[in-house]
Design a protein around this motif. Structure first.
Motif, mmCIF file in Angstrom:
data_model
loop_
_atom_site.group_PDB
_atom_site.id
_atom_site.type_symbol
_atom_site.label_atom_id
_atom_site.label_comp_id
_atom_site.label_asym_id
_atom_site.label_seq_id
_atom_site.Cartn_x
_atom_site.Cartn_y
_atom_site.Cartn_z
ATOM 1 N N LYS B 528 0.848 -1.200 0.000
ATOM 2 C CA LYS B 528 0.000 0.000 0.000
ATOM 3 C C LYS B 528 0.878 1.242 0.000
ATOM 4 O O LYS B 528 1.740 1.401 0.850
ATOM 5 C CB LYS B 528 -0.852 0.015 1.284
ATOM 6 N N SER B 531 5.310 2.933 -4.901
ATOM 7 C CA SER B 531 5.331 3.303 -6.320
ATOM 8 C C SER B 531 6.333 2.460 -7.076
ATOM 9 O O SER B 531 7.225 1.854 -6.481
ATOM 10 C CB SER B 531 5.753 4.759 -6.494
ATOM 11 N N LYS B 540 1.761 4.771 -8.818
ATOM 12 C CA LYS B 540 1.669 4.664 -7.358
ATOM 13 C C LYS B 540 0.421 3.878 -7.002
ATOM 14 O O LYS B 540 -0.685 4.211 -7.428
ATOM 15 C CB LYS B 540 1.609 6.062 -6.738
ATOM 16 N N TYR B 541 0.619 2.825 -6.225
ATOM 17 C CA TYR B 541 -0.511 2.010 -5.779
ATOM 18 C C TYR B 541 -0.976 2.537 -4.424
ATOM 19 O O TYR B 541 -0.240 2.518 -3.452
ATOM 20 C CB TYR B 541 -0.073 0.553 -5.686
ATOM 21 N N ASN B 542 -2.223 3.012 -4.369
ATOM 22 C CA ASN B 542 -2.728 3.586 -3.112
ATOM 23 C C ASN B 542 -3.301 2.530 -2.188
ATOM 24 O O ASN B 542 -2.789 2.265 -1.125
ATOM 25 C CB ASN B 542 -3.804 4.637 -3.423
ATOM 26 N N ALA B 557 -8.154 -1.777 -7.376
ATOM 27 C CA ALA B 557 -6.987 -1.068 -6.845
ATOM 28 C C ALA B 557 -7.018 0.352 -7.363
ATOM 29 O O ALA B 557 -7.441 0.597 -8.492
ATOM 30 C CB ALA B 557 -5.706 -1.761 -7.311
ATOM 31 N N LEU B 559 -4.836 3.275 -8.627
ATOM 32 C CA LEU B 559 -3.479 3.578 -9.091
ATOM 33 C C LEU B 559 -3.395 5.027 -9.550
ATOM 34 O O LEU B 559 -4.279 5.505 -10.248
ATOM 35 C CB LEU B 559 -3.112 2.683 -10.283
ATOM 36 N N TYR B 572 -8.192 2.073 -12.248
ATOM 37 C CA TYR B 572 -8.818 1.204 -11.255
ATOM 38 C C TYR B 572 -8.892 -0.244 -11.739
ATOM 39 O O TYR B 572 -9.970 -0.779 -11.943
ATOM 40 C CB TYR B 572 -10.225 1.706 -10.925
ATOM 41 N N THR B 600 -3.071 -1.850 -17.237
ATOM 42 C CA THR B 600 -2.744 -2.356 -15.899
ATOM 43 C C THR B 600 -3.704 -3.457 -15.485
ATOM 44 O O THR B 600 -4.918 -3.372 -15.713
ATOM 45 C CB THR B 600 -2.816 -1.224 -14.849
ATOM 46 N N LEU B 602 -4.745 -6.020 -12.135
ATOM 47 C CA LEU B 602 -4.579 -6.419 -10.741
ATOM 48 C C LEU B 602 -4.583 -7.941 -10.708
ATOM 49 O O LEU B 602 -5.588 -8.566 -11.032
ATOM 50 C CB LEU B 602 -5.723 -5.863 -9.876
ATOM 51 N N TRP B 605 -4.017 -10.201 -4.428
ATOM 52 C CA TRP B 605 -3.766 -9.368 -3.254
ATOM 53 C C TRP B 605 -3.799 -10.219 -1.993
ATOM 54 O O TRP B 605 -4.333 -11.329 -1.992
ATOM 55 C CB TRP B 605 -4.800 -8.247 -3.157
ATOM 56 N N PHE B 613 0.687 -6.893 -9.425
ATOM 57 C CA PHE B 613 0.198 -6.265 -10.644
ATOM 58 C C PHE B 613 0.975 -6.753 -11.849
ATOM 59 O O PHE B 613 2.127 -7.170 -11.750
ATOM 60 C CB PHE B 613 0.382 -4.741 -10.584
#
Lengths: 129, 640
Positions: B528, B531, B540-542, B557, B559, B572, B600, B602, B605, B613
């Motif tokens: 979390k 980047s 950057k993965y929030n 996710a 991003l 997303y 991108t 996902l 997780w 990713f």
């Protein structure tokens, strides 16, 4: 004039035939069932298909590493794969793994993993009239 | 109630036998009233089949889970539009839909040609009845859409989530409109062969039909590729999968056919070739359907092996032997008197264009069927995959692009090489300059250079053709450049809209080359807030978030995508979990512009929201969709 056309056509056909044949030779991949793989024990890259055996699928958390066994109903083959798997991938599903069999570690190192879409056309219900 | 719809299909099946008999009688006795009876038979069968289709759709809308097909492909929570599109989501329903389309095409054709082409129409009808008979036999025996369950289920199994998408919804209908459409030119060709009326009539009668079918087939293939790109999440749009190839192979022969008929219309040549091509295209449409539905080749889209395969094999063999025998027995009558005069001529360039298309079709077919052939001959199953197809397709596509570029400058009958090179001087110079620039930019992959050369040659030769044509028109009529330009196109649509379609092919290839030779990918695990670099982007993965409704829940996710310190966009990527489906469905997050796609996925997780990713970088990929849109719109304009 006819020769003018026929000869280039023959040349084209020969060139295309050569193209197809040589491309097959350099890109062909043997396709084995699990039992056939054990019978052949190939040194080269090949494809193996089988169903993922229940309770053998291991995915190390926070990695792209998967370990599982596949079977053709007769023999089992351990497979190691590093990468992304498709959404359908799970135990019991049929897969085609492409890679090399490591005879020392007795494990199939897969470079790519194809999962077969469960049949759209197969009836899953058994209470037909 | 569903026995009614099944009975409707039985009656239709029996009526096709009557139709075949009456149509052949009409041809032998040359009586128009018998032909009218055949027409009416089509109308009757069309209404009966429509009745069946309506009942099946009704089953979906009413959530009638006593019907096996509805129970397998729908559920209560499914949005209405997908309940309707579920009609063609499975084997039985899609065959019913195909049959309905065949009958729809037949009655539209009859309505437009009622009293025209009277010499050919009886056998055209007989052929269409035979084809309808085959598909109805599938519906009656191996693929009955109206099987009833002993006990109705409380809720259905739901529609495969991959099909719950607008593009995927339209992909089968457009493909079928293409495949089924070729039944019409095929039937006219058979009628031509049997009646001995072998001149231009059958081609003129089916010109529009062929183009419409080709258009739908093109749309269907593009939709399939775009859907695969957006929905399947593997970063690509074409895998040379057997089912994909099954639609491409007839498209290649159909494209060849669209070109070679021009030669028969203008110069009365290539008559035998056109016969063989149109029969082959229809045969390949049915073969493609056979490959897709019978499970004969294990592909990622595998379907169940059932007896449907045997039905197809019988029908395919029948077409092959019947039409083959017809063509061979009438060979001398089909042959035209004109001969190709020179190796370098417009006629021969069309012939070479055709040979290249057919060579590509054969190569793709060979690769697709190779596992079956190798197993039958050697006992070992050998497969070929994308590397084989790319290896054979590259040189053939390159030669086709070159030929497309130079053909407009080759004169009819006998051209001079000198004149040809003279006309091509500017395009050749421009192409050489561009390739030198590419080499200086350190782009030295042989195929990239070759394709760049041919694409620039093609683009610039088309621009010159338009320029020359407009200027020529301007010198005769007092029009300004814009007026002359548009009038030029309108007065000779086939030629100039054809050029625009060729231009769209060049644009599509720019997209294919960019995304095939310059693409990149990266697999990465991010915590979390972490980047990572990817090419010129910083991603950057929030965090993750969850959404749900009655049909599905999803994990996404968040991003942030940066380039040189500016936030470009938020993406997303994630996965949808449908209530009725065991497997999740990937939703990709794509940042698109004309230069490239940042794509991108996902992958997975953990509980602490550490996520894995995969990122893809696909340069110029949107040129493909853009070029395809131009191709489709231009073809529609050509039809108007």
């Amino acid at each position: 004039m006819k020769a003018q056309i026929i000869i280039p056509i023959i040349i084209l056909i020969s060139v295309v035939s050569y193209l197809i044949i040589s491309s097959v030779k350099t890109t062909m991949v043997y396709y084995y069932t699990v039992s056939e793989l054990y019978a052949q024990l190939p040194d080269f890259s090949c494809r193996v298909n089988g169903k993922v055996v229940k309770n053998t699928l291991k995915h190390l958390p926070n990695t792209f590493d998967y370990y599982f066994e596949i079977t053709d109903g007769k023999k089992k083959l351990p497979v190691q794969y590093k990468g992304v798997v498709s959404d359908i991938f799970q135990e019991g599903i049929e897969v085609v793994a492409e890679g090399k069999y490591d005879k020392n570690k007795k494990i199939f190192i897969a470079q790519s993993l194809l999962t077969k879409c469960p049949s759209k056309y197969e009836s899953k219900l058994d209470n037909k009239k | 109630m569903y026995s009614l719809s099944y009975n409707a299909l039985i009656i239709s099946f029996i009526l096709t036998f009557y139709g075949i008999f009456i149509a052949i009688s009409s041809s032998l006795k040359k009586k128009y009233n018998l032909l009218e009876s055949a027409y009416n038979t089509f109308i009757a069968i069309f209404f009966l089949t429509t009745f069946s289709v309506i009942l099946l759709i009704r089953g979906f809308i009413a959530d009638d889970f006593s019907l096996e097909y509805v129970a397998l492909h729908s559920n209560r929570a499914l949005p209405l539009i997908y309940k309707i599109s579920a009609l063609w989501s499975g084997q039985e329903g899609s065959i019913l839909f195909w049959t309905w389309l065949l009958l729809l095409y037949s009655i539209i054709m009859i309505a437009s040609y009622k009293k025209k082409y009277l010499e050919l129409m009886p056998i055209v009808c007989a052929t269409l009845f035979v084809i309808s008979n085959f598909f109805l036999s599938l519906l009656l025996f191996p693929a009955n859409p109206f099987r009833i369950l002993k006990e109705a289920l409380p809720d259905g199994q739901g529609l495969n989530p991959l099909l719950q998408d607008p593009g995927m919804m339209l992909h089968p209908p457009t493909l079928y409109l293409g495949f089924v459409g070729f039944s019409i030119p095929f039937s006219f060709a058979v009628a031509s062969l049997i009646t001995g009326n072998l001149d231009i009539t059958w081609i003129k009668a089916t010109r529009t039909w062929s183009l419409i079918s080709w258009l739908f087939l093109t749309i269907g293939i593009i939709l399939g590729a775009k859907w695969a790109y957006i929905e399947l999440g593997w970063g690509g749009y074409w895998a040379w999968d057997p089912v994909e190839n099954a639609s491409l192979i007839p498209w290649l022969t159909a494209t060849a056919y669209l070109h070679s008929v021009i030669i028969q219309e203008k110069k009365n040549m290539l008559r035998v070739w056109n016969m063989i091509l149109v029969v082959s295209t229809f045969f390949l449409c049915i073969l493609g359907t056979f490959i897709t539905r019978s499970g004969i080749i294990s592909s990622v889209h595998s379907f169940t092996e059932s007896s449907i395969g045997s039905f197809f094999l019988i029908f395919l063999s029948f077409i092959l032997f019947f039409c083959g025998a017809l063509i061979i027995s009438k060979l001398d009558q089909i042959k035209g008197k004109e001969r190709l005069e020179s190796f370098l001529s417009r006629e021969s360039s069309f012939l070479f264009n055709n040979l290249l298309f057919v060579a590509l079709a054969i190569a793709v077919l060979w690769g697709t069927l190779f596992p079956i052939i190798s197993e039958a001959i050697t006992g070992e199953k050998i497969t070929v995959a994308a590397p084989f197809f790319n290896k054979v397709a590259s040189p053939l596509a390159f030669l086709l692009l070159l030929l497309t570029a130079i053909c407009p400058f080759i004169a009819w009958r006998k051209a001079s090489a000198k004149r040809l090179l003279l006309n091509l001087t500017y395009p050749i110079i421009l192409s050489v300059i561009i390739t030198i620039i590419l080499l200086l930019l350190n782009i030295n992959s042989g195929w990239v250079i070759a394709f760049a050369f041919s694409i620039i040659l093609l683009g610039s030769s088309i621009v010159i053709e338009f320029y020359k044509g407009t200027k020529a028109r301007q010198s005769i009529k007092k029009e300004n450049f814009i007026q002359a330009f548009f009038k030029l196109i309108i007065k000779n649509k086939r030629r100039y809209l054809g050029f625009i379609i060729h231009l769209s092919v060049a644009i599509i290839f720019i997209g294919i080359i960019g995304s095939s030779f310059f693409n990149e990918e990266k697999e990465v695990i991010l915590k979390k807030g972490q980047s990572t670099h990817f090419g010129k982007y910083i991603i950057k993965y929030n965090h993750l978030f969850i959404q749900s409704d009655s049909n599905k829940s999803s994990v996404r996710a968040v991003l942030d995508v940066y380039a040189s310190d500016t936030l470009l966009t938020k993406l997303y990527p994630g996965k949808n979990f449908y209530i009725t489906s065991e497997q999740p469905m990937t939703e990709v997050g794509i940042y698109s512009n004309w230069k490239e796609d940042l794509y991108t996925v996902l992958v997975g997780w953990e509980e602490d929201e550490t996520a894995s990713f995969k990122f893809f970088f696909n340069p110029l990929v949107n040129w493909i969709w853009c070029g395809a849109a131009i191709m489709i719109i231009t073809t529609i304009l050509l039809l108007l």
